[in-house]
Design a protein around this motif. Structure first.
Motif, short mmCIF file in Angstrom:
data_model
loop_
_atom_site.label_atom_id
_atom_site.label_comp_id
_atom_site.label_asym_id
_atom_site.label_seq_id
_atom_site.Cartn_x
_atom_site.Cartn_y
_atom_site.Cartn_z
N SER A 15 -11.08 6.97 -1.80
CA SER A 15 -10.02 6.72 -0.84
C SER A 15 -10.59 6.74 0.57
O SER A 15 -11.68 7.29 0.81
CB SER A 15 -8.93 7.78 -0.95
N PRO A 16 -9.85 6.17 1.55
CA PRO A 16 -10.36 6.15 2.93
C PRO A 16 -10.67 7.53 3.49
O PRO A 16 -11.55 7.66 4.32
CB PRO A 16 -9.21 5.47 3.70
N LEU A 17 -9.93 8.54 3.07
CA LEU A 17 -10.26 9.92 3.43
C LEU A 17 -10.42 10.71 2.14
O LEU A 17 -9.46 10.95 1.42
CB LEU A 17 -9.14 10.53 4.30
N SER A 18 -11.64 11.12 1.86
CA SER A 18 -11.94 11.86 0.63
C SER A 18 -13.37 12.36 0.70
O SER A 18 -14.14 11.98 1.59
CB SER A 18 -11.77 10.95 -0.60
N ALA A 53 -7.64 -11.60 1.23
CA ALA A 53 -8.90 -10.86 1.31
C ALA A 53 -8.76 -9.53 2.01
O ALA A 53 -9.60 -8.63 1.83
CB ALA A 53 -9.95 -11.71 2.01
N LYS A 54 -7.72 -9.34 2.81
CA LYS A 54 -7.53 -8.09 3.54
C LYS A 54 -6.82 -7.03 2.70
O LYS A 54 -6.63 -5.90 3.15
CB LYS A 54 -6.74 -8.35 4.82
N THR A 55 -6.44 -7.37 1.49
CA THR A 55 -5.80 -6.41 0.58
C THR A 55 -6.74 -5.25 0.30
O THR A 55 -7.90 -5.45 -0.07
CB THR A 55 -5.43 -7.09 -0.75
N ILE A 56 -6.26 -4.02 0.48
CA ILE A 56 -7.03 -2.83 0.10
C ILE A 56 -6.41 -2.29 -1.18
O ILE A 56 -5.34 -1.67 -1.16
CB ILE A 56 -7.02 -1.76 1.21
N PRO A 57 -7.06 -2.52 -2.32
CA PRO A 57 -6.45 -2.12 -3.59
C PRO A 57 -6.59 -0.63 -3.86
O PRO A 57 -7.39 0.05 -3.21
CB PRO A 57 -7.26 -2.94 -4.61
N PRO A 58 -5.83 -0.10 -4.81
CA PRO A 58 -6.01 1.30 -5.21
C PRO A 58 -7.44 1.56 -5.69
O PRO A 58 -8.12 0.65 -6.15
CB PRO A 58 -5.01 1.46 -6.36
N ASP A 108 -1.29 -10.02 -4.26
CA ASP A 108 0.11 -10.09 -3.86
C ASP A 108 0.23 -10.56 -2.41
O ASP A 108 -0.64 -10.28 -1.58
CB ASP A 108 0.75 -8.70 -4.01
N PHE A 109 1.31 -11.25 -2.09
CA PHE A 109 1.50 -11.80 -0.75
C PHE A 109 1.41 -10.72 0.33
O PHE A 109 0.82 -10.91 1.38
CB PHE A 109 2.87 -12.51 -0.66
N TYR A 110 1.99 -9.55 0.05
CA TYR A 110 2.02 -8.48 1.04
C TYR A 110 0.85 -7.50 0.89
O TYR A 110 0.79 -6.49 1.59
CB TYR A 110 3.35 -7.72 0.95
N GLY A 111 -0.05 -7.78 -0.01
CA GLY A 111 -1.20 -6.90 -0.20
C GLY A 111 -0.92 -5.69 -1.06
O GLY A 111 -1.72 -4.74 -1.09
N ASP A 112 0.21 -5.70 -1.77
CA ASP A 112 0.53 -4.58 -2.66
C ASP A 112 -0.23 -4.74 -3.98
O ASP A 112 -0.63 -5.83 -4.37
CB ASP A 112 2.03 -4.54 -2.95
N TRP A 135 -9.08 -6.40 -16.18
CA TRP A 135 -9.10 -5.27 -17.12
C TRP A 135 -8.98 -3.90 -16.49
O TRP A 135 -8.59 -2.94 -17.16
CB TRP A 135 -10.35 -5.31 -17.99
N ASN A 136 -9.35 -3.73 -15.23
CA ASN A 136 -9.27 -2.37 -14.68
C ASN A 136 -9.09 -2.46 -13.18
O ASN A 136 -8.32 -3.29 -12.72
CB ASN A 136 -10.52 -1.58 -15.07
N THR A 137 -9.78 -1.64 -12.43
CA THR A 137 -9.61 -1.65 -10.99
C THR A 137 -9.94 -3.03 -10.42
O THR A 137 -10.60 -3.85 -11.07
CB THR A 137 -10.51 -0.61 -10.32
N ALA A 138 -9.50 -3.27 -9.19
CA ALA A 138 -9.70 -4.59 -8.58
C ALA A 138 -11.17 -4.98 -8.51
O ALA A 138 -11.55 -6.12 -8.83
CB ALA A 138 -9.09 -4.60 -7.18
N THR A 139 -12.02 -4.05 -8.12
CA THR A 139 -13.44 -4.39 -8.01
C THR A 139 -14.08 -4.59 -9.38
O THR A 139 -14.98 -5.42 -9.53
CB THR A 139 -14.20 -3.31 -7.22
#
Length: 526
Positions: A234-237, A296-301, A338-342, A417-421
């Motif tokens: 995560s961004p802070l972790s 491209a600016k989507t930050i996935p979980p 997703d359009f809104y980056g969700d 199959w799993n996380t975005a990356t």
């Protein structure tokens, strides 16, 4: 004249024959565990190109008693490296016994340091061998789950507090803390038993020191290419905190030698693809397009960076180049955002006892993306789809449209199959390689992804999981045989209803080799 003809024929007979058994070049591959996606599914992609993949026995990559296998794994690696042209190696396996053991081991720092040094000897003993390494900074999950085998047992109770505590340490170093933050930091530190916090941080310190040494080896040329992944960060972790320090340590090392980025499971195939490209002297050109909206600016979980940055770095890893025009590209990768980056979670819902019904009604964003896929395929481009609209598993609505438009097997690659990356890396690497595969090989790889990512992860797993209690979802007790039988039945029904009648899809068998429902192994009828 007759003598010359006889001599010529004799020389031809004595020349090596170019049959598949003799012509196959060998690539050594040590995964970070023996899950199906890490082990045989990754190797299968490269094998479809005609290479021989040298894989260690599964037992040397098992989670159980993992550290007892490490010396055997090193012996296997050193023996087989002499016959290979390239080696893709998970450092977590060679140092700790695997990815999950790296998070729970009790190995002395001196032993870890000695194991790191063996990479230097491996290079010295095999100076022509290209050595590609991928490892990980230890992850920092937001919470723990009872029965989860991937973290120390205490993380189920204290995981959320550990995450919040280390996120405040990260924030303190970046921007400073508010008064409330400082009070919360003290509260969290006092509410986590000292021995637990010490155990968790000490293990991470060992990993950090080993990683710095691997970076030194990459800089010195001992390692041909090094990737350090950040799984579930995560961004802070604490993971983000360690990565900041790692990047500062390696600030003068170019991305052509070393990268640290979000993800982990996809790196094995990305590095194998790099090995193939370097052996062939090719630099694939890749055009990337995202769905309309944030794209491209989507930050996935499970990531601390925009997906566009992750994908561009993945292209560097596999030895390719991003181009801005599909007409100049060897491969076109389309990314379902997703359009809104969700990023949605419904298809990875934990068991809650309710009946699961897949949502087959496409959003406006999904319709736009499906049309985009159709347009690029119809224009004659070699197209792959990275399906990251959901955090885990395919987008059911998208897959139905692609099925109805008869596009599923007109693609070069697919992954969801799993996380975005994980998904973008796998779709990218497979798509780059697929142009050199037969139609049958591509169909087999696509079918496996549709069965695993779409059938199992987006549907079957939840349907069957709702019949279990949450603990069994993560670790079976006595229900494994019944679960696998039901999964097998549902998988065969799915294949008959959604995929072509390929011979290898008859009488599929589904198993859960890790004794949990998070992943499955699908046996084809080869």
């Amino acid at each position: 004249m007759i003598k010359k003809i006889i001599l010529l024929m004799l020389l031809i007979c004595l020349m090596p024959q170019d049959n598949s058994a003799l012509a196959k070049e060998k690539i050594l591959f040590v995964p970070h565990d023996n899950r199906p996606i890490s082990y045989q599914q990754t190797a299968e992609v490269i094998e479809q190109l005609g290479y021989e993949i040298l894989l260690p026995p599964k037992k040397l990559l098992s989670v159980e008693n993992s550290d007892s296998h490490t010396d055997e794994l090193w012996a296997w690696l050193e023996k087989n490296s002499k016959s290979a042209r390239a080696a893709v190696i998970a450092s977590d396996s060679m140092l700790y016994g695997g990815l999950i053991p790296s998070r729970k081991h009790e190995i002395d720092s001196e032993i870890i340091s000695a194991r790191v040094e063996r990479f230097k000897k491996l290079h010295a003993d095999n100076p022509r061998l290209k050595i590609y390494i991928f490892g990980s900074l230890m992850r920092t999950p937001h919470t723990g789950t009872a029965g989860d085998i991937e973290e120390p047992s205490y993380y189920a109770e204290y995981g959320e507090k550990i995450f919040k505590y280390t996120s405040l340490l990260d924030k303190q170093e970046i921007s400073g803390l508010t008064v409330d933050d400082k009070n919360n930091l003290v509260y969290l530190e006092n509410s986590i038993p000292a021995e637990i916090l010490s155990d968790w941080l000490e293990r991470r310190n060992k990993n950090f020191a080993a990683t710095k040494k691997l970076i030194d080896f990459a800089n010195d040329g001992v390692i041909s290419y090094l990737i350090i992944g950040r799984d579930d960060n995560s961004p802070l972790s604490q993971t983000h905190r360690e990565n900041r320090k790692l990047l500062a340590y390696a600030e003068n090392i170019p991305k052509t030698k070393f990268q640290s980025l979000a993800g982990i499971d996809e790196f094995n195939l990305l590095l194998l693809t790099r090995a193939v490209n370097e052996m062939r002297g090719t630099t694939p050109k890749i055009f990337i397009r995202y769905n309309k909206g944030k794209g491209a600016k989507t930050i996935p979980p499970f990531s601390a960076e925009p997906i566009g940055d992750s994908i561009n770095d993945a292209v560097i890893i596999l030895g390719g180049k991003v181009v801005d025009n599909p007409k100049r590209a060897d491969f076109v990768m389309l990314v379902n955002t997703d359009f809104y980056g969700d990023t949605f979670w419904a298809h990875n819902r934990k068991p809650d006892g309710t009946e699961f019904q897949p949502n087959l009604t496409p959003s406006a964003s999904t319709k736009i993306f499906a049309d985009m896929v159709e347009d690029y395929v119809n224009a004659g481009y070699l197209v792959g789809v990275a399906d990251i609209n959901f955090a885990n598993g395919a987008d059911n609505a998208l897959m139905k449209i692609l099925h109805d438009k008869n596009l599923l097997f007109k693609l070069q690659s697919y992954a969801g199959w799993n996380t975005a990356t994980n998904s973008t890396g796998f779709a990218l690497a497979t798509g780059v390689l697929a142009k050199n595969m037969s139609a049958e090989s591509k169909n087999k790889l696509l079918a496996r992804r549709y069965l695993d990512d779409w059938a199992y992860q987006a549907n079957i797993r939840t349907i069957v999981g709702n019949k279990l209690n949450p603990v069994s979802y993560y670790q079976f007790n006595d229900e494994r045989a019944a679960v696998e039988a039901e999964e097998t039945r549902l998988m065969n029904d799915f294949a008959k209803n959604n995929l072509p009648p390929f011979a290898f899809l008859r009488d599929l068998k589904v198993t859960n080799p890790w004794n949990r429902m998070f992943e499955c192994e699908i046996e084809f009828n080869d």
